[in-house]
Design a protein around this motif. Structure first.
Motif: not given
Lengths: 97, 131
Positions: A64-71, A75, A78, A81-82, A91-93
Motif C-alpha cells: 500500500w506504499v505510494r510515493l512520488r519519484v523525484l523529478h 505518483e 513502491l 516500482l521495485l 532503501l536509504n531513509f
C-alpha cells in the motif's frame, strides 16, 4: 516527574507520556532526554522514531506504499516500482539534519 | 546523512541500487529544532518536500539511482518502514525485505556493512535488529 511534564501537551502527547511510551523513565539518561526534547512537537517526533512499521525481514514490501519519484510528476507504488526494476536495492531513509 | 557516502560506496561495490527515500526532516525549524543550519520549516507542499529531498541528495555528494519522496499528508513510506528519522532497508530482486537496520541516528548503520559483505553468499540475512 509531574514537574517535568508541566507544559501544555496536546492530548495525544499526554497519553504517550502517561503510557510511558514517549520516554522510558527507567533509563538513566531520562531527564537529559526530556530536557533535550523539550516541546510537545518533539515528543511526538521522538515517539514516532520508536514506532514499529509493517515492513519486516523475510516479507514483501507492503503493497500500500505510494510515493512520488523525484523529478517526475507522477505518483507510483513502491511494490510496482521495485518489481519493474528487478534489482537488489538499498532503501536509504534520511534527512538533512 | 553522516553515512550516506558509505552506503553509496557499498551499493556501488556490491551492485545494489541506492534508493534515497525522503520522508520528513528530522529537525525542521518549527518541529524539533536542534541545528542553526536548518533554516526551513517542515514542508507542507509536495514541491517543498521534493526540494528538500533534492537538497539532501546534493549535500550528500552521492549518486543514488533513484530518489523517492513521501507524499505530504499521507506519509505512507514513513509508516510502512517506521523510518523516522533515519533507517536502512535492503530488498532483493523480488521486493522482499532482507535486511532492516536499526533506528537512526544511533543505530542507523548497525550491521549494514557486515550484511553487505556477506549477502552475496546468502539468500537472506537477518539485519541490524537480528530478527
Amino acid at each position: 516527574m509531574e514537574e517535568l511534564f508541566s507544559w501544555d501537551l496536546p492530548p495525544e502527547a499526554e497519553r504517550l507520556v502517561i503510557a510511558g511510551q514517549a520516554f522510558d523513565y527507567r533509563r538513566e539518561d531520562y531527564v537529559e532526554e526530556v530536557e533535550r526534547s523539550f516541546s510537545p512537537a518533539s515528543l511526538l517526533l521522538y515517539n514516532k522514531a520508536r514506532s514499529e512499521g509493517e515492513a519486516k525481514v523475510g516479507e514483501r514490501v507492503p503493497a500500500w506504499v505510494r510515493l512520488r519519484v523525484l523529478h517526475e510528476e507522477r505518483e507510483d507504488n513502491l511494490c510496482d516500482l521495485l518489481a519493474i526494476r528487478k534489482r537488489r536495492a538499498v532503501l536509504n531513509f534520511g534527512s538533512l539534519s | 546523512m553522516r553515512n550516506f557516502r558509505l552506503v553509496d560506496k557499498l551499493c556501488k561495490e556490491k551492485r545494489f541500487d541506492h534508493i534515497v527515500c525522503y520522508i520528513e526532516e528530522a529537525h525542521a525549524r518549527d518541529k524539533w529544532s536542534c541545528y542553526s543550519f536548518v533554516d526551513f520549516d517542515a514542508p507542507v507542499t509536495q514541491e517543498a518536500r521534493g526540494s528538500l529531498a533534492l537538497r539532501l541528495v546534493e549535500a550528500s555528494k552521492t549518486r543514488p539511482e533513484l530518489c523517492l519522496v513521501d507524499l505530504v499528508g499521507e506519509e505512507l513510506m514513513e509508516r510502512a518502514f517506521a523510518a523516522f528519522p533515519e533507517r536502512l532497508y535492503v530488498v532483493d530482486e523480488l521486493g522482499t525485505v532482507v535486511f532492516r537496520g536499526g533506528v537512526g541516528p544511533d543505530h542507523y548503520i548497525d550491521g549494514f556493512e557486515q550484511f553487505m559483505s556477506t549477502f552475496a553468499n546468502q539468500s537472506m540475512c537477518k539485519g541490524g535488529e537480528q530478527l
